[in-house]
Design a protein around this motif. Structure first.
Motif, PDB file in Angstrom:
ATOM      1  N   UNK A  50       0.839  -1.209   0.000  1.00 16.52           N
ATOM      2  CA  UNK A  50       0.000   0.000   0.000  1.00 16.52           C
ATOM      3  C   UNK A  50       0.873   1.257   0.000  1.00 16.52           C
ATOM      4  N   UNK A  51       0.329   2.343  -0.547  1.00 11.57           N
ATOM      5  CA  UNK A  51       1.057   3.600  -0.695  1.00 11.57           C
ATOM      6  C   UNK A  51       1.126   4.341   0.638  1.00 11.57           C
ATOM      7  N   UNK A  52       2.315   4.863   0.967  1.00 13.11           N
ATOM      8  CA  UNK A  52       2.471   5.611   2.218  1.00 13.11           C
ATOM      9  C   UNK A  52       2.705   7.110   1.992  1.00 13.11           C
ATOM     10  N   UNK A  53       2.600   7.551   0.740  1.00 13.57           N
ATOM     11  CA  UNK A  53       2.692   8.980   0.422  1.00 13.57           C
ATOM     12  C   UNK A  53       1.764   9.271  -0.752  1.00 13.57           C
ATOM     13  N   UNK A  54       0.871  10.236  -0.577  1.00 15.54           N
ATOM     14  CA  UNK A  54      -0.054  10.590  -1.647  1.00 15.54           C
ATOM     15  C   UNK A  54      -0.632  11.972  -1.385  1.00 15.54           C
ATOM     16  N   UNK A  55      -1.317  12.509  -2.400  1.00 12.66           N
ATOM     17  CA  UNK A  55      -1.980  13.812  -2.232  1.00 12.66           C
ATOM     18  C   UNK A  55      -3.073  13.737  -1.176  1.00 12.66           C
ATOM     19  N   UNK A  56      -3.645  12.535  -0.985  1.00 17.54           N
ATOM     20  CA  UNK A  56      -4.756  12.365  -0.042  1.00 17.54           C
ATOM     21  C   UNK A  56      -4.312  12.670   1.388  1.00 17.54           C
ATOM     22  N   UNK A  57      -3.078  12.346   1.718  1.00 19.90           N
ATOM     23  CA  UNK A  57      -2.564  12.638   3.055  1.00 19.90           C
ATOM     24  C   UNK A  57      -2.618  14.137   3.331  1.00 19.90           C
ATOM     25  N   UNK A  58      -2.197  14.931   2.359  1.00 22.74           N
ATOM     26  CA  UNK A  58      -2.183  16.380   2.566  1.00 22.74           C
ATOM     27  C   UNK A  58      -3.573  16.989   2.416  1.00 22.74           C
ATOM     28  N   UNK A  59      -4.458  16.303   1.692  1.00 22.69           N
ATOM     29  CA  UNK A  59      -5.847  16.746   1.638  1.00 22.69           C
ATOM     30  C   UNK A  59      -6.503  16.583   3.010  1.00 22.69           C
ATOM     31  N   UNK A  60      -6.142  15.512   3.709  1.00 20.15           N
ATOM     32  CA  UNK A  60      -6.640  15.300   5.066  1.00 20.15           C
ATOM     33  C   UNK A  60      -6.169  16.432   5.978  1.00 20.15           C
ATOM     34  N   UNK A  61      -4.909  16.863   5.814  1.00 21.51           N
ATOM     35  CA  UNK A  61      -4.399  17.993   6.599  1.00 21.51           C
ATOM     36  C   UNK A  61      -5.225  19.242   6.320  1.00 21.51           C
ATOM     37  N   UNK A 110      -6.197  12.994  16.507  1.00 20.16           N
ATOM     38  CA  UNK A 110      -6.320  11.548  16.285  1.00 20.16           C
ATOM     39  C   UNK A 110      -6.245  11.237  14.799  1.00 20.16           C
ATOM     40  N   UNK A 111      -6.941  12.032  13.984  1.00 15.48           N
ATOM     41  CA  UNK A 111      -6.908  11.830  12.532  1.00 15.48           C
ATOM     42  C   UNK A 111      -5.483  11.994  12.001  1.00 15.48           C
ATOM     43  N   UNK A 112      -4.788  13.041  12.437  1.00 13.53           N
ATOM     44  CA  UNK A 112      -3.422  13.279  11.965  1.00 13.53           C
ATOM     45  C   UNK A 112      -2.488  12.156  12.422  1.00 13.53           C
ATOM     46  N   UNK A 113      -2.658  11.692  13.661  1.00  9.21           N
ATOM     47  CA  UNK A 113      -1.841  10.583  14.157  1.00  9.21           C
ATOM     48  C   UNK A 113      -2.087   9.313  13.345  1.00  9.21           C
ATOM     49  N   UNK A 114      -3.343   9.082  12.934  1.00 10.12           N
ATOM     50  CA  UNK A 114      -3.661   7.921  12.105  1.00 10.12           C
ATOM     51  C   UNK A 114      -3.051   8.025  10.714  1.00 10.12           C
ATOM     52  N   UNK A 115      -3.004   9.233  10.172  1.00  7.88           N
ATOM     53  CA  UNK A 115      -2.596   9.425   8.779  1.00  7.88           C
ATOM     54  C   UNK A 115      -1.113   9.731   8.601  1.00  7.88           C
ATOM     55  N   UNK A 116      -0.421  10.097   9.687  1.00 13.17           N
ATOM     56  CA  UNK A 116       0.982  10.496   9.550  1.00 13.17           C
ATOM     57  C   UNK A 116       1.879   9.743  10.534  1.00 13.17           C
ATOM     58  N   UNK A 117       2.921   9.110   9.977  1.00 11.26           N
ATOM     59  CA  UNK A 117       3.984   8.522  10.782  1.00 11.26           C
ATOM     60  C   UNK A 117       5.157   9.497  10.789  1.00 11.26           C
ATOM     61  N   UNK A 118       5.742   9.750   9.624  1.00 12.30           N
ATOM     62  CA  UNK A 118       6.741  10.795   9.478  1.00 12.30           C
ATOM     63  C   UNK A 118       6.046  12.142   9.266  1.00 12.30           C
TER      64      UNK A 118
END
Length: 407
Positions: A1-12, A123-131
């Motif tokens: 599975x992908x660990x970097x995408x535009x969706x991560x920053x859309x969540x931010x 909680x959402x950011x912790x779920x979506x971001x490791x680095x």
């Protein structure tokens, strides 16, 4: 599975919108109403500020359960309920002619803020971001300051032009509009349900082993962290009284609103800075630097009030925004740093509760302290003492902490 995408920053971006609505508007910008509404209702400023205290306490109580609720139910539906409560209660405040009705509506708004405010955002950011966890957290929560900086003078001007009743209605509309992107676009609180991994996630055996352990909450380190949180957030209420500080030394309400805007600009700047420093150095060093910055700001505010020096008050107000960098970003990062991802929701639900208890108590106590002393100088002295205690507590936590996530 992908660990970097535009969706991560859309969540931010979505979390930025939620922070701007829940914390920025519903918490950081309400101070502009205190003086005029209290005068209109013919009550003491502290008596009217009690509605904000009750609102914050309602938020705190909601935070104790919200982490379980968002795991059990669709967060989109929970989010919709939260924004309806916050926006609807604010709208109804425009028709209020009794301070007791403000108390009831303040509680409803507080529940709404708790549903989509600080704990769900982190909680959402912790779920979506490791680095880049610090950067993502600081970006999202900096929008609470940006919202406060924009809306404090805007609300103040609307009050002057249209009256406080109509301004509450405008405010209610803004609260709802800011949340619309997160309501309209499909997304999930867990990235794995969208076939994605947290940003920068890598399967590290040692990390997995640590995170699978359940932390014991009744430890000296955790109790010190709770006291640290309570004392620090009890200082944040000063920003809501900066308009009153201006009036107390015969400056206009508009200048007081400008002080609050400067604080919100400092809020934004230091939230971004603490996230950068946390990723570069460590959350502990970043938090200590922000606490020392806030101590300096309190000194400037103290001298500015004594000498009625407006430039000191402008600079002090700007630097006082650093109080939010620790309360909103630093404390969640320290919780994540010490207790890890696996225990974050459980530990931060209680710490988030204390965050709001501290904020709630300060709003009313500062108002009454001014009512009975006719001065804000004692408030600044007490705040400096709290910072000194917190620096000691932080040293104790670092020396004694041996639990999960110990670095």
């Amino acid at each position: 599975m992908i660990n970097k995408s535009y969706k991560h920053w859309m969540i931010v971006f979505f979390m930025c919108c939620l922070a701007a609505s829940s914390i920025g508007l519903c918490t950081n910008a309400i101070g502009v109403f205190y003086t005029l509404v209290a005068k209109s209702l013919k009550v003491l400023k502290g008596t009217f500020a009690m509605h904000a205290t009750l609102s914050t306490l309602a938020t705190a109580l909601t935070l104790l359960k919200i982490s379980k609720v968002i795991k059990k139910y669709s967060y989109k539906k929970v989010l919709l309920i939260g924004v309806i409560l916050s926006s609807g209660a604010t709208w109804l405040m425009s028709y209020s002619t009794s301070v007791y009705l403000f108390y009831i509506l303040g509680i409803l708004r507080g529940i709404g803020v708790g549903i989509y405010g600080m704990v769900p955002i982190t909680v959402v950011i912790t779920n979506w971001f490791d680095k880049k966890h610090g950067l993502a957290t600081s970006l999202a929560l900096s929008f609470s300051g940006l919202s406060g900086a924009i809306f404090s003078p805007l609300l103040s001007s609307w009050i002057t032009c249209y009256g406080w009743q109509m301004t509450y209605r405008f405010m209610a509309i803004c609260i709802l509009v800011l949340v619309l992107p997160a309501l309209i676009v499909p997304w999930n609180i867990d990235p794995r349900k969208e076939h994605l991994l947290p940003y920068g996630y890598q399967n590290r055996k040692e990390t997995t082993k640590v995170q699978n352990n359940k932390i014991k909450l009744l430890t000296i380190s955790f109790l010190c962290m709770c006291l640290f949180t309570l004392l620090h957030t009890s200082i944040t209420g000063i920003s809501q009284h900066l308009s009153g500080v201006a009036v107390s030394i015969h400056l206009s309400v508009t200048i007081g609103a400008t002080f609050m805007s400067f604080t919100m600009i400092g809020n934004i700047s230091t939230k971004l800075l603490i996230g950068f420093l946390s990723d570069l150095l460590s959350p502990i060093k970043a938090v200590i630097m922000m606490i020392l910055t806030n101590c300096f700001s309190l000194g400037l505010l103290f001298l500015g009030v004594i000498h009625q020096e407006i430039m000191l008050l402008y600079i002090g107000s700007f630097m006082f925004g650093s109080i939010y960098s620790v309360g909103a970003v630093g404390i969640p990062m320290l919780t994540h740093y010490f207790f890890g991802n696996e225990n974050y929701a459980r530990t931060y639900s209680f710490i988030g509760f204390l965050t709001n208890v501290g904020s709630a108590s300060s709003l009313t106590l500062i108002g009454y302290l001014y009512d009975f002393t006719q001065s804000y100088q004692m408030v600044f002295i007490i705040a400096l003492c709290f910072h000194l205690i917190n620096l000691i507590l932080l040293v104790v936590i670092c020396l004694r902490y041996n639990g999960v996530g110990d670095k």
